[in-house]
Write a protein that holds these residues in place. Structure first.
Motif, PDB file in Angstrom:
ATOM      1  N   ASP A 109       0.828  -1.208   0.000  1.00  0.00           N
ATOM      2  CA  ASP A 109       0.000   0.000   0.000  1.00  0.00           C
ATOM      3  C   ASP A 109       0.861   1.256   0.000  1.00  0.00           C
ATOM      4  O   ASP A 109       0.600   2.213  -0.740  1.00  0.00           O
ATOM      5  CB  ASP A 109      -0.909   0.011   1.233  1.00  0.00           C
ATOM      6  N   ARG A 110       1.884   1.266   0.822  1.00  0.00           N
ATOM      7  CA  ARG A 110       2.711   2.469   0.935  1.00  0.00           C
ATOM      8  C   ARG A 110       3.526   2.717  -0.334  1.00  0.00           C
ATOM      9  O   ARG A 110       3.640   3.848  -0.802  1.00  0.00           O
ATOM     10  CB  ARG A 110       3.623   2.351   2.161  1.00  0.00           C
ATOM     11  N   ALA A 113       1.179   4.007  -3.127  1.00  0.00           N
ATOM     12  CA  ALA A 113       0.832   5.428  -2.992  1.00  0.00           C
ATOM     13  C   ALA A 113       1.954   6.312  -3.516  1.00  0.00           C
ATOM     14  O   ALA A 113       1.704   7.331  -4.177  1.00  0.00           O
ATOM     15  CB  ALA A 113       0.524   5.745  -1.530  1.00  0.00           C
ATOM     16  N   SER A 558      -2.998   1.737   6.847  1.00  0.00           N
ATOM     17  CA  SER A 558      -3.814   1.817   5.645  1.00  0.00           C
ATOM     18  C   SER A 558      -4.231   0.444   5.137  1.00  0.00           C
ATOM     19  O   SER A 558      -5.101   0.330   4.286  1.00  0.00           O
ATOM     20  CB  SER A 558      -3.046   2.558   4.534  1.00  0.00           C
ATOM     21  N   THR A 559      -3.622  -0.628   5.632  1.00  0.00           N
ATOM     22  CA  THR A 559      -3.984  -1.977   5.242  1.00  0.00           C
ATOM     23  C   THR A 559      -4.485  -2.741   6.460  1.00  0.00           C
ATOM     24  O   THR A 559      -3.821  -2.779   7.481  1.00  0.00           O
ATOM     25  CB  THR A 559      -2.773  -2.720   4.655  1.00  0.00           C
ATOM     26  N   ASN A 843      -6.006   5.966  -5.962  1.00  0.00           N
ATOM     27  CA  ASN A 843      -6.665   4.803  -5.349  1.00  0.00           C
ATOM     28  C   ASN A 843      -6.939   5.048  -3.872  1.00  0.00           C
ATOM     29  O   ASN A 843      -7.997   4.704  -3.343  1.00  0.00           O
ATOM     30  CB  ASN A 843      -5.790   3.559  -5.511  1.00  0.00           C
ATOM     31  N   LYS A 844      -5.960   5.654  -3.193  1.00  0.00           N
ATOM     32  CA  LYS A 844      -6.094   5.865  -1.756  1.00  0.00           C
ATOM     33  C   LYS A 844      -7.189   6.878  -1.449  1.00  0.00           C
ATOM     34  O   LYS A 844      -8.012   6.668  -0.548  1.00  0.00           O
ATOM     35  CB  LYS A 844      -4.764   6.333  -1.181  1.00  0.00           C
ATOM     36  N   THR A 848     -10.782   6.305   0.565  1.00  0.00           N
ATOM     37  CA  THR A 848     -11.241   7.132   1.683  1.00  0.00           C
ATOM     38  C   THR A 848     -12.633   7.691   1.397  1.00  0.00           C
ATOM     39  O   THR A 848     -13.515   7.690   2.268  1.00  0.00           O
ATOM     40  CB  THR A 848     -10.253   8.283   1.929  1.00  0.00           C
ATOM     41  N   SER A 853     -11.522  -0.399   1.297  1.00  0.00           N
ATOM     42  CA  SER A 853     -10.070  -0.558   1.327  1.00  0.00           C
ATOM     43  C   SER A 853      -9.471  -0.228  -0.031  1.00  0.00           C
ATOM     44  O   SER A 853     -10.157  -0.247  -1.061  1.00  0.00           O
ATOM     45  CB  SER A 853      -9.699  -1.993   1.708  1.00  0.00           C
ATOM     46  N   VAL A 854      -8.176   0.050  -0.020  1.00  0.00           N
ATOM     47  CA  VAL A 854      -7.478   0.304  -1.283  1.00  0.00           C
ATOM     48  C   VAL A 854      -7.508  -0.943  -2.155  1.00  0.00           C
ATOM     49  O   VAL A 854      -7.614  -0.859  -3.379  1.00  0.00           O
ATOM     50  CB  VAL A 854      -6.024   0.744  -1.006  1.00  0.00           C
TER      51      VAL A 854
END
Length: 883
Positions: A109-110, A113, A558-559, A843-844, A848, A853-854
């Motif tokens: 995820d990180r 982004a 975030s995950t 996507n993030k 939100t 979820s992403v």
């Protein structure tokens, strides 16, 4: 000597240029997979592609894998983020990524982004055949996560190693297989390097290299000393060097990666001037900035082979340096792994020290190797093996943990036996092997005299019993375990006991009690058992509170962890958000298969089967079930009940009611005795009742009513449980008043299927009572609720009933089948995601905005790209633009 133009590669360069132009002009992603044997020119082509990409204003980040970095999870991909003068990630973002190396989902995820913000970008990774497990996972995941963005991957690997990484339906993949250069190409290459056409002797040598450009350039660089046999030539060059220079070349070759000068000085001493001059003059190694490296992998491999048995001593030297001096046990472990032989205690210590620092699957692999390296006859074996057992249990390598534990128990003193069995209990619970857990803890309890250890063992036994024993037995055991743990003051025992008490209460359908236990457990362990607490809130129809906890978990990371992600899927399903539930389950399945977690694969399959059957997609559900029928690892008591509910539901959907009753009867009988199967959600009790009624099985129907009423009694004041119990009792007795009251209660539920059930059955009762207008109004409400939940078979049944009553509704046109392609084919969730992405959301930010979820956003986006036939976000925006 300048390298000159790239010869003999015009065709692969033209294909690469096509992908680069599509990225720059149309916003399309792509993959360039460069493959071929060592020395064939993969790196040269990759370098030229990077140069051309930079000329077309793509940001470029390049890196490579190497055999030593394999132990560092995701290192080659993380290195891309800080490559060059204008790195893709700032120092703070990069630090966040490095802290997440033990959590692949969070790391993906990180990194996604960062890359999303950096696009258009080209990411070049050389020597992918040496990529570690986490790096391979990241590449596959990021390709899917960055769908539609101008992100081009260039992956260079020997043979076709990278083909599996580059497999993607929605990304253009160009496989550039490099073969030998032709004789004419080699002559051109020689002319470029020499400044004139090669003579006859040079042409003969060029013919001998078999079209390998690296061997050709090596010969052209030293035409007077290069014999025909490359490996023999390297060995000869090495042997002719002075000892200090030879040792330096060996050190660089064994390092397996560019060796910083600080490490060179620490390992070889500070009197290096003459050695470095001789070594670099030999052209076996080169100095680049502040590092030393072999000129090419072929050179490194040839030197490595020439060293023979000496390489183990050098690897051990590196391992000791990185563990005790450089403070990097991960790289130390990679050298220790190569040095390790049976009985090598130093290597074993380094391996287990690194394993204790890691949190991903690599930790288990290192612990396993450390245990195999040390021998029982060595005095250090018990202590080191105990450390290995702890890591193996933590990483859920149950079979190996048990093997290690049994060997330890055969040699251990009595005071260690109890601790070992406690560690084993954790491994068995995680793997779902609860029968074995019970056997072992009961045996250990006969031998322990330590009150704290006994409390832990009894708590572990109670935890297993919470899922296997009759509910009254499980509850008694759990309560006793809690009391004993509190009395001993042992925190670990209390954690296990509260977990057991929560599960025992849950399986008795005492959901308020279970919630209380899980909340206390969270106060002791943090978020590790948060999923259990959220599930209890869902059972109690407290979906707003469940949402709050999920949001809290997401705000901290975030995950979501797999268990929390599963709770999120049930949130979607029960609230009628089938698109999100299905998309989330697809993502859950992909990640579970990538990480090899069979229980999560099963959970994802149950969710996808449920979604398919609610939608009436019977054969789709059957296909999902086929894929998970034979998953290993867990006890049948843990694995089979969920599958049995799905099989029974599937049989009923196919109209095979006898098979449905036969399949569901054992589940229902167990629930009647003890409410011992948690996933009997309220919505499914209506399914059981319908199956029994249509099959004419009065005993089955009565058992269903009994279970529903028992659950309602144990959860007083809960409108969903009370409403469902009244509904089933009223229908079984043909009691209009009970059905009417149930409809009032079920209308308060946040679950559209329960609201639809209440209105549906009440409407039918009203029609039967001759109250046509009121009955039709209730059936209209039921149709709306079923339509909202995309429950097509239930909606169709209500629609047929209304038609038979002579009613037609304009809203029914909304229920017509969607086309397979085009904007009209998108589901509501897919359209919401596609619209936000087309409007410029990441996507993030879309996740939100939509409160998903992403992973779910990425899954919806892939589906939208497929249905719309687009490959970039620019094309997506055009496809959604009104005509």
């Amino acid at each position: 000597m300048p390298p000159g133009p790239l010869r003999g590669r015009s065709e692969p360069m033209a294909r690469a240029q096509s992908v680069l132009r599509a990225a720059r002009r149309h916003g399309c992603g792509g993959v360039l997979l460069v493959s071929g044997p060592a020395g064939i020119g993969k790196t040269a082509l990759l370098t030229e592609i990077c140069r051309q990409a930079a000329a077309q204003q793509l940001r470029v980040a390049a890196g490579k894998c190497d055999p030593i970095e394999q132990v560092w999870p995701g290192a080659p991909i993380l290195a891309l983020l800080r490559d060059g003068r204008n790195p893709l990630a700032g120092a703070e973002d990069y630090a966040e990524c490095t802290r997440a190396v033990g959590e692949p989902l969070l790391l993906a995820d990180r990194v996604a982004a960062i890359l999303e913000a950096a696009a258009p970008v080209l990411l070049a990774v050389d020597d992918v055949h040496w990529a570690d497990r986490t790096s391979r996972f990241l590449v596959r995941t990021l390709m899917s996560r960055l769908i539609g963005l101008p992100v081009v991957w260039v992956l260079a690997a020997r043979a076709d190693f990278g083909a599996e990484l580059a497999r993607h339906d929605l990304v253009t993949v160009e496989h550039l297989r490099l073969g030998p250069l032709t004789g004419a190409d080699l002559v051109q290459l020689a002319t470029d390097r020499l400044g004139h056409a090669p003579d006859e002797r040079t042409r003969r040598y060029l013919d001998a290299v078999g079209g390998n450009p690296f061997l050709a350039t090596q010969f052209l660089a030293a035409p007077d000393s290069m014999p025909a046999g490359f490996t023999a030539a390297i060995a000869q060059q090495l042997a002719e060097l002075p000892e200090t220079a030879r040792d330096l070349v060996a050190l660089v070759a064994v390092a397996g990666r560019p060796l910083p000068m600080g490490d060179v000085v620490a390992l070889a001493g500070d009197k290096l001037e003459r050695a470095m001059a001789d070594a670099t003059e030999s052209r076996l190694i080169v100095a680049t900035g502040q590092t030393l490296a072999c000129r090419h992998d072929l050179v490194r491999e040839a030197v490595y082979a020439a060293l023979g048995a000496d390489v183990r001593a050098l690897h051990r030297k590196f391992a000791a340096h990185y563990l005790t001096v450089a403070g990097d046990p991960l790289i130390a472990a990679s050298h220790a792994r190569l040095a390790a032989r049976s009985g090598d205690l130093d290597s074993a210590r380094i391996l287990i020290s690194a394993a204790e620092r890691l949190t991903d699957v690599t930790a288990g692999e290192l612990a396993s190797l450390a245990f195999r390296t040390v021998r029982p006859a060595q005095p250090e074996w018990p202590a080191l093996s105990r450390r290995c057992l702890a890591v193996l249990s933590r990483t859920q390598r149950s079979a190996e943990a048990l093997s290690v534990a049994d060997l330890l128990l055969a040699h251990a003193d009595a005071d260690l036996v109890d601790e070992i069995e406690t560690e084993v209990a954790r491994a068995l619970w995680s793997a779902g092997r609860l029968r074995e857990l019970i056997t072992r803890t009961e045996r250990a309890l006969h031998h322990t005299s330590n009150p704290a250890v006994a409390a832990r063992l009894r708590a572990a036994r109670a935890l297993a019993g919470a899922r296997l024993e009759p509910s009254d037995v499980a509850s008694t055991m759990a309560a006793a375990a809690v009391d004993e743990a509190r009395a001993t003051g042992d925190r670990e025992a209390l954690t296990l006991a509260l977990h057991a008490a929560g599960w025992a209460a849950k399986n008795e359908a005492r959901h308020e009690t279970a919630l209380r236990h899980f909340r206390e457990l969270r106060s002791l362990t943090g978020a590790s058992c948060l999923a259990d607490e959220i599930t209890e809130l869902q059972f109690l129809d407290r979906y707003e509170h469940a949402h709050t906890l999920l949001e809290q978990a997401r705000s901290q990371s975030s995950t979501l962890a797999p268990a929390l992600h599963g709770a999120q899927l049930w949130q979607h399903l029960n609230l009628g958000r089938l698109d999100d539930a299905d998309a989330g389950a697809r993502a859950h399945d992909e990640l579970a298969r990538e990480l090899g977690n069979s229980m999560d694969i099963l959970a994802a399959a149950i969710m996808r089967v449920s979604v398919a059957l609610i939608r009436g997609e019977t054969e789709t559900a059957a296909a999902f079930l086929c894929h998970v029928e034979d998953l290993p690892d867990a006890d049948d008591e843990i694995r089979l009940p969920g599958l049995a509910v799905m099989r029974g539901w599937l049989a009923a959907s196919r109209g095979d009611l006898p098979a449905a009753v036969e399949t569901l009867a054992p589940i229902l009988a167990g629930a009647t005795r003890s409410c011992g199967y948690g996933p009997l959600w309220p919505c499914w009790m209506g399914l059981f009742f319908d199956v029994g009624s249509l099959a004419g099985d009065e005993d089955f129907v009565q058992q269903t009513v009994d279970v529903a009423e028992l659950i309602a009694d144990r959860n007083p004041g809960n409108t969903a449980f009370e409403g469902l119990a009244l509904n089933l009792r009223g229908r079984s007795k043909n009691d209009f008043g009970l059905v009417e009251r149930s409809a009032e209660l079920l209308s308060l539920s946040p679950r559209p299927l329960l609201r639809g059930l209440g209105a549906d059955t009440y409407g039918r009762s009203l029609l039967a009572a001759g109250r046509r207008a009121e009955g039709l109004a209730q059936l209209d409400r039921a149709w709306d609720e079923y339509h909202r939940a995309d429950a097509r078979p239930y909606r169709a049944a209500v629609q047929r009933l209304l038609r038979e009553a002579g009613i037609r509704r304009a809203c029914w046109s909304a229920a017509t089948p969607k086309p397979a392609t085009g904007p009209a084919s998108l589901t509501q969730a897919e359209h919401r995601v596609a619209t936000l992405i087309a409007a410029g959301h990441t996507n993030k930010s879309a996740a939100t905005e939509l409160d998903v979820s992403v992973n779910t956003v990425a899954t919806h986006l892939r589906a939208a790209f497929t249905k719309l036939g687009v490959r970039s976000r620019v094309q997506l925006a055009n496809a959604l633009r009104p005509t």
